[in-house]
Design an enzyme around this catalytic site. Structure first.
Site, PDB file in Angstrom:
ATOM      1  N   LYS A 253      46.903  67.234  38.115  1.00 53.46           N
ATOM      2  CA  LYS A 253      45.521  67.700  38.185  1.00 53.46           C
ATOM      3  C   LYS A 253      45.158  68.587  37.002  1.00 53.46           C
ATOM      4  O   LYS A 253      44.005  68.654  36.587  1.00 53.46           O
ATOM      5  CB  LYS A 253      45.295  68.471  39.489  1.00 53.46           C
ATOM      6  CG  LYS A 253      45.267  67.612  40.725  1.00 53.46           C
ATOM      7  CD  LYS A 253      43.999  66.784  40.798  1.00 53.46           C
ATOM      8  CE  LYS A 253      42.788  67.628  41.102  1.00 53.46           C
ATOM      9  NZ  LYS A 253      41.554  66.808  41.183  1.00 53.46           N
ATOM     10  N   ARG A 254      46.137  69.285  36.447  1.00 48.90           N
ATOM     11  CA  ARG A 254      45.853  70.176  35.323  1.00 48.90           C
ATOM     12  C   ARG A 254      45.302  69.413  34.124  1.00 48.90           C
ATOM     13  O   ARG A 254      44.582  69.961  33.304  1.00 48.90           O
ATOM     14  CB  ARG A 254      47.127  70.915  34.905  1.00 48.90           C
ATOM     15  CG  ARG A 254      47.633  71.913  35.924  1.00 48.90           C
ATOM     16  CD  ARG A 254      48.779  72.711  35.344  1.00 48.90           C
ATOM     17  NE  ARG A 254      49.903  71.872  34.960  1.00 48.90           N
ATOM     18  CZ  ARG A 254      50.864  71.481  35.796  1.00 48.90           C
ATOM     19  NH1 ARG A 254      50.830  71.847  37.070  1.00 48.90           N
ATOM     20  NH2 ARG A 254      51.856  70.733  35.369  1.00 48.90           N
TER      21      ARG A 254
END
Length: 498
Positions: A253-254
């Site tokens: 997700k980063r």
């Protein structure tokens, strides 16, 4: 320790700790392709024993995402099957039974070391420059079940080597002295991944395990567990990791903060769906990540892929997701693979969500206008915004005035175009073009001047589909109303300036 002659039964076993990751979808896809190629069974198992990270809506998302991709399962928590239940939280008694069996037969032991003691041991190991891990303090204490809160650990052999044969990577050998006595059963009575997946894979008669390569380090304990139980270990293949766009580390997700070539980095399957990618294109795209169809073909159906799909052909090297390739593939599927009716059906939810519920029939009319101009489904909204309301807003009346024309000449052109179109019996595209190009010549205008004015008048868009086809879809009555409104707007502007 693997018998690949058994009937093919594979499983996708996600943990409901979040929405389905695109890497997990690739794992599911490769399992599904393998099962379908060999006429086997594809099983969905929910590994929900980590209650501390459980996300209630995640299971529904996993199932919805798999179905959207067309990866339907033969057995699972919602449809049952001969080896159920298919949620690990519903199989707790089975794990406890086999953990006790391991203890009774000398392959596991109870451990009541406190978290404080374990942390102190790790600190001392780090201070000595050693790899931190459990020091096997309870291994030979023969603790009974009445010791209070405790875990169950596996007795890993202390000497020798464990070799696991990976169908993609070949034999992988581990020194037993480097391996830990990992926890099999937690203090809450629920299993860790290591015990649960071995017990489940055995009783669900799994023939082949395909899982992410992050689990390679756990393969030797699983091999040793199968050996302890006296069970046949499934054939195993560890799939290559999907890297972040930067190439550093696993996609997560980063990475959504990272933009590559202006393309947003998507991580969860639901995000691909929301962004307007077709499931057929996403499946085609994922099949190409770590595996190649051959013959330099990049566009193919799942049915074509499964005919050629072999685990040994998977490239073990990590792969980055080529998002630009997905956009290209999506455009190919939009242009070439869907009928007009199918594309209208796919577009409709995006129009409705945008507050533009023009109906399926109007979308069917409009699809030919945009099919060759869009790469994702929401792109159509930008081209067809003029269909979303009866009255449009021309932001600046000057937009109606084309090069080498003035306001008065533009008003005359609009009035003449109105009269020409109003006199038509129908609203045929070819007849529109013939009449309006003729009108431009009669008025001493270039066709582009008249048509540019009309485009702004009827769409209020600098970029829109071909004008004549656009007007046909809008409809004669609405087109005429918009031409009148545009002429009146320009007249008021002239009056105000004078």
């Amino acid at each position: 320790m693997s018998d690949t002659n058994r009937p093919v039964r594979v499983r996708f076993a996600p943990s409901p700790t979040g929405y389905l990751h695109i890497g997990g979808a690739r794992t599911a896809l490769f399992n599904w392709l393998f099962a379908r190629k060999h006429g086997g069974s594809f099983i969905l198992r929910i590994e929900d024993t980590d209650q501390s990270r459980y996300v209630p809506e995640a299971e529904d998302d996993i199932m919805a995402s798999l179905r959207w991709l067309g990866l339907n399962w033969d057995e699972g928590p919602d449809i049952g099957g001969k080896a159920g239940p298919y949620r690990q939280s519903e199989r707790a008694e089975l794990y406890r039974e086999w953990a006790d069996w391991l203890i009774e037969h000398g392959y596991a032991y109870r451990c009541n070391c406190s978290p404080e003691r374990l942390e102190k041991v790790r600190e001392e190991q780090r201070a000595r420059g050693e790899k931190p891990g459990y020091d096997r303090f309870c291994r030979d204490r023969n603790l009974g079940p009445d010791i209070g809160e405790h875990v169950v650990r596996f007795k890993m052999p202390l000497e020798g080597e464990t070799t696991v044969h990976d169908l993609i990577r070949g034999p992988i050998t581990f020194s037993n002295a480097e391996l830990q006595d990992l926890v099999l059963l937690k203090s809450d009575g629920l299993p860790t991944y290591h015990l649960a997946n071995v017990v489940d894979d055995h009783f669900m008669e799994i023939s082949h395990i395909m899982r992410a390569d992050e689990w390679i380090a756990t393969a030797p304990i699983h091999w040793q567990l199968y050996r302890a139980f006296g069970w046949e270990m499934p054939a195993i293949a560890h799939l290559p990791v999907i890297l972040s766009p930067s190439g550093h580390g696993k996609l997560s997700k980063r990475d959504q903060a990272f933009q590559e070539g202006g393309t947003k980095v998507l991580v969860q399957v639901r995000e691909f769906r929301e962004a307007g990618y077709l499931p057929e294109a996403v499946v085609n795209f994922l099949t190409n990540v770590g595996w190649a169809f051959g013959d330099d073909r990049e566009v193919f159906t799942p049915e074509e892929a499964m005919e050629r799909f072999e685990l040994e052909d998977i490239n073990p090297a990590p792969s980055k997701l080529p998002y630009d390739k997905l956009e290209w593939l999506n455009g190919v599927y939009i242009r070439e693979k869907l009928t007009t009716e199918e594309l209208a059906e796919r577009l409709e939810p995006f129009f409705v969500e945008a507050g533009c519920d023009i109906g399926r029939e109007k979308l069917i009319e409009a699809v030919p206008l945009v099919r060759n101009r869009i790469k994702t489904l929401p792109d159509a909204l930008d081209f067809l915004a003029f269909l979303c309301k009866d009255e449009i807003t021309i932001e600046d009346p000057q937009n109606l005035i084309q090069p080498k024309m003035d306001a008065q000449r533009t008003i005359e052109a609009l009035r003449a175009a109105y009269d020409t179109l109003a006199a038509m019996e129908g609203f045929d595209v070819e007849e529109q073009e013939r009449l309006l190009r003729g009108l431009a010549g009669e008025m001493g205008l270039k066709a582009g001047q008249l048509l540019g004015t009309l485009r702004e008048a009827v769409t209020a868009q600098k970029v829109s589909p071909p004008l004549f086809e656009t007007m046909a879809v809008i409809g004669k009555e609405t087109v005429l109303k918009r031409i009148v409104a545009a002429a009146e707007l320009l007249e008021k502007t002239v009056e105000h300036e004078n």
